[in-house]
Design a protein around this motif. Sequence first.
Motif, PDB file in Angstrom:
ATOM      1  N   ILE A 118       1.184  -1.356  -0.034  1.00  0.00           N
ATOM      2  CA  ILE A 118      -0.089  -0.070   0.313  1.00  0.00           C
ATOM      3  C   ILE A 118       0.463   1.183   0.409  1.00  0.00           C
ATOM      4  N   THR A 119       0.411   2.171  -1.020  1.00  0.00           N
ATOM      5  CA  THR A 119       1.371   3.601  -1.193  1.00  0.00           C
ATOM      6  C   THR A 119       0.642   4.927  -1.456  1.00  0.00           C
ATOM      7  N   ILE A 120       0.809   5.528  -0.759  1.00  0.00           N
ATOM      8  CA  ILE A 120       0.723   7.235  -0.791  1.00  0.00           C
ATOM      9  C   ILE A 120       1.491   7.979  -1.041  1.00  0.00           C
ATOM     10  N   GLN A 121       1.354   8.030  -2.327  1.00  0.00           N
ATOM     11  CA  GLN A 121       2.949   9.105  -2.615  1.00  0.00           C
ATOM     12  C   GLN A 121       2.046  10.292  -3.747  1.00  0.00           C
ATOM     13  N   TYR A 122       2.781  11.349  -3.787  1.00  0.00           N
ATOM     14  CA  TYR A 122       2.702  12.548  -4.472  1.00  0.00           C
ATOM     15  C   TYR A 122       3.206  12.785  -5.699  1.00  0.00           C
ATOM     16  N   GLU A 123       4.004  11.266  -6.298  1.00  0.00           N
ATOM     17  CA  GLU A 123       4.594  10.875  -7.363  1.00  0.00           C
ATOM     18  C   GLU A 123       4.324  10.450  -8.458  1.00  0.00           C
ATOM     19  N   HIS A 169      -1.758   5.047  -4.105  1.00  0.00           N
ATOM     20  CA  HIS A 169      -2.640   6.271  -4.353  1.00  0.00           C
ATOM     21  C   HIS A 169      -2.028   7.378  -4.552  1.00  0.00           C
ATOM     22  N   ARG A 170      -2.298   8.376  -5.195  1.00  0.00           N
ATOM     23  CA  ARG A 170      -1.399   9.625  -5.310  1.00  0.00           C
ATOM     24  C   ARG A 170      -2.503  10.904  -4.207  1.00  0.00           C
ATOM     25  N   ILE A 171      -1.749  11.497  -4.157  1.00  0.00           N
ATOM     26  CA  ILE A 171      -2.331  12.840  -3.068  1.00  0.00           C
ATOM     27  C   ILE A 171      -1.308  14.117  -3.991  1.00  0.00           C
ATOM     28  N   GLY A 172      -2.205  15.232  -4.139  1.00  0.00           N
ATOM     29  CA  GLY A 172      -1.572  16.637  -4.283  1.00  0.00           C
ATOM     30  C   GLY A 172      -2.550  16.656  -5.973  1.00  0.00           C
ATOM     31  N   MET A 190      -3.530  17.282  -9.283  1.00  0.00           N
ATOM     32  CA  MET A 190      -3.162  16.575 -10.256  1.00  0.00           C
ATOM     33  C   MET A 190      -3.905  17.433 -11.443  1.00  0.00           C
ATOM     34  N   THR A 191      -3.803  17.340 -13.485  1.00  0.00           N
ATOM     35  CA  THR A 191      -4.285  17.317 -14.333  1.00  0.00           C
ATOM     36  C   THR A 191      -4.223  16.390 -14.848  1.00  0.00           C
ATOM     37  N   PRO A 192      -6.074  17.006 -15.785  1.00  0.00           N
ATOM     38  CA  PRO A 192      -6.989  16.058 -16.653  1.00  0.00           C
ATOM     39  C   PRO A 192      -5.606  14.424 -17.411  1.00  0.00           C
ATOM     40  N   GLY A 193      -5.390  13.540 -17.506  1.00  0.00           N
ATOM     41  CA  GLY A 193      -4.565  12.590 -17.613  1.00  0.00           C
ATOM     42  C   GLY A 193      -3.423  12.191 -17.167  1.00  0.00           C
ATOM     43  N   ASP A 194      -3.938  13.046 -15.500  1.00  0.00           N
ATOM     44  CA  ASP A 194      -2.307  12.164 -14.674  1.00  0.00           C
ATOM     45  C   ASP A 194      -2.906  10.590 -14.542  1.00  0.00           C
ATOM     46  N   ASP A 195      -2.470   9.785 -14.320  1.00  0.00           N
ATOM     47  CA  ASP A 195      -3.407   8.717 -13.508  1.00  0.00           C
ATOM     48  C   ASP A 195      -2.993   8.632 -11.596  1.00  0.00           C
ATOM     49  N   ILE A 196      -3.973   8.654 -11.485  1.00  0.00           N
ATOM     50  CA  ILE A 196      -4.565   8.519  -9.498  1.00  0.00           C
ATOM     51  C   ILE A 196      -4.320   7.911  -8.857  1.00  0.00           C
ATOM     52  N   VAL A 197      -4.615   6.740  -8.742  1.00  0.00           N
ATOM     53  CA  VAL A 197      -4.838   5.460  -8.694  1.00  0.00           C
ATOM     54  C   VAL A 197      -4.238   4.232  -9.120  1.00  0.00           C
ATOM     55  N   ALA A 198      -3.507   3.283  -8.605  1.00  0.00           N
ATOM     56  CA  ALA A 198      -3.554   1.780  -9.271  1.00  0.00           C
ATOM     57  C   ALA A 198      -3.985   0.318  -8.514  1.00  0.00           C
ATOM     58  N   VAL A 199      -4.388  -0.108  -8.834  1.00  0.00           N
ATOM     59  CA  VAL A 199      -4.870  -1.487  -7.368  1.00  0.00           C
ATOM     60  C   VAL A 199      -5.304  -2.280  -8.820  1.00  0.00           C
ATOM     61  N   LEU A 200      -3.560  -3.411  -8.200  1.00  0.00           N
ATOM     62  CA  LEU A 200      -3.301  -4.558  -8.982  1.00  0.00           C
ATOM     63  C   LEU A 200      -2.850  -5.584  -8.092  1.00  0.00           C
ATOM     64  N   VAL A 201      -4.201  -7.175  -9.015  1.00  0.00           N
ATOM     65  CA  VAL A 201      -4.043  -7.914  -8.049  1.00  0.00           C
ATOM     66  C   VAL A 201      -3.961  -9.386  -8.854  1.00  0.00           C
ATOM     67  N   SER A 202      -3.409 -10.024  -8.194  1.00  0.00           N
ATOM     68  CA  SER A 202      -2.769 -11.067  -8.659  1.00  0.00           C
ATOM     69  C   SER A 202      -3.436 -12.617  -8.068  1.00  0.00           C
ATOM     70  N   THR A 203      -3.883 -13.543  -8.817  1.00  0.00           N
ATOM     71  CA  THR A 203      -4.303 -14.599  -8.268  1.00  0.00           C
ATOM     72  C   THR A 203      -4.018 -16.230  -9.030  1.00  0.00           C
ATOM     73  N   ALA A 204      -4.711 -16.939  -8.640  1.00  0.00           N
ATOM     74  CA  ALA A 204      -4.475 -18.556 -10.154  1.00  0.00           C
ATOM     75  C   ALA A 204      -4.652 -18.172 -11.351  1.00  0.00           C
ATOM     76  N   HIS A 205      -6.322 -17.576 -10.878  1.00  0.00           N
ATOM     77  CA  HIS A 205      -7.522 -17.690 -11.648  1.00  0.00           C
ATOM     78  C   HIS A 205      -7.856 -15.655 -11.769  1.00  0.00           C
ATOM     79  N   ARG A 206      -8.151 -16.035 -13.484  1.00  0.00           N
ATOM     80  CA  ARG A 206      -9.051 -14.454 -13.359  1.00  0.00           C
ATOM     81  C   ARG A 206     -10.064 -14.021 -12.657  1.00  0.00           C
ATOM     82  N   HIS A 207     -11.252 -15.722 -13.128  1.00  0.00           N
ATOM     83  CA  HIS A 207     -11.939 -14.775 -12.202  1.00  0.00           C
ATOM     84  C   HIS A 207     -11.958 -14.028 -10.757  1.00  0.00           C
TER      85      HIS A 207
END
Length: 150
Positions: free
Chosen positions: A2-7, A80-83, A85-102
């Motif tokens: 879990i990371t909260i960052q400006y960058e 998740h970014r804070i601070g 930001m302008t249109p087109g900037d990425d705000i949040v990323a959630v990535l999950v890995s499992t054995a199966h796609r569902h």
Amino acid sequence: MITIQYEPFDIGVLYRSLSNSCHSTGAVVSFVGRVRDFNESPEVTALTLEHYPGMTERALEEVVERARQRWQINDAIVVHRIGYMTPGDDIVAVLVSTAHRHAAFEACAFIMDFLKTSAPFWKKEHTTQGDYWVSERESDLASLKRWEQQ
């Protein structure tokens, strides 16, 4: 992780980190939320995201833990970014890995739905008409309710 960052973050780096963390991973699902040029107002020029340090990280950890209790998650990353930001900037990323796609799709959606409604973030939108704090949205609450019925 879990990371909260400006960058800004690099989704490719996050993906490689997650996909290489466990050999039983058969699926990696990712979501990236971005700043749009519209929302409650049609001419959003920027946004500022604020959070409650410490409390935000704990809330996100709890959401990921709840997802782990529902699905067999190998690993998860939330950035998740804070601070300002302008249109087109990425705000949040959630990535999950499992054995199966569902499980990966559902766990990623679950984390994002709870993040939108339960994590202590505050969003101020800057528009050509002035600035305002964004209110909680009924559509986000409706998305959250579907998990209560499963």
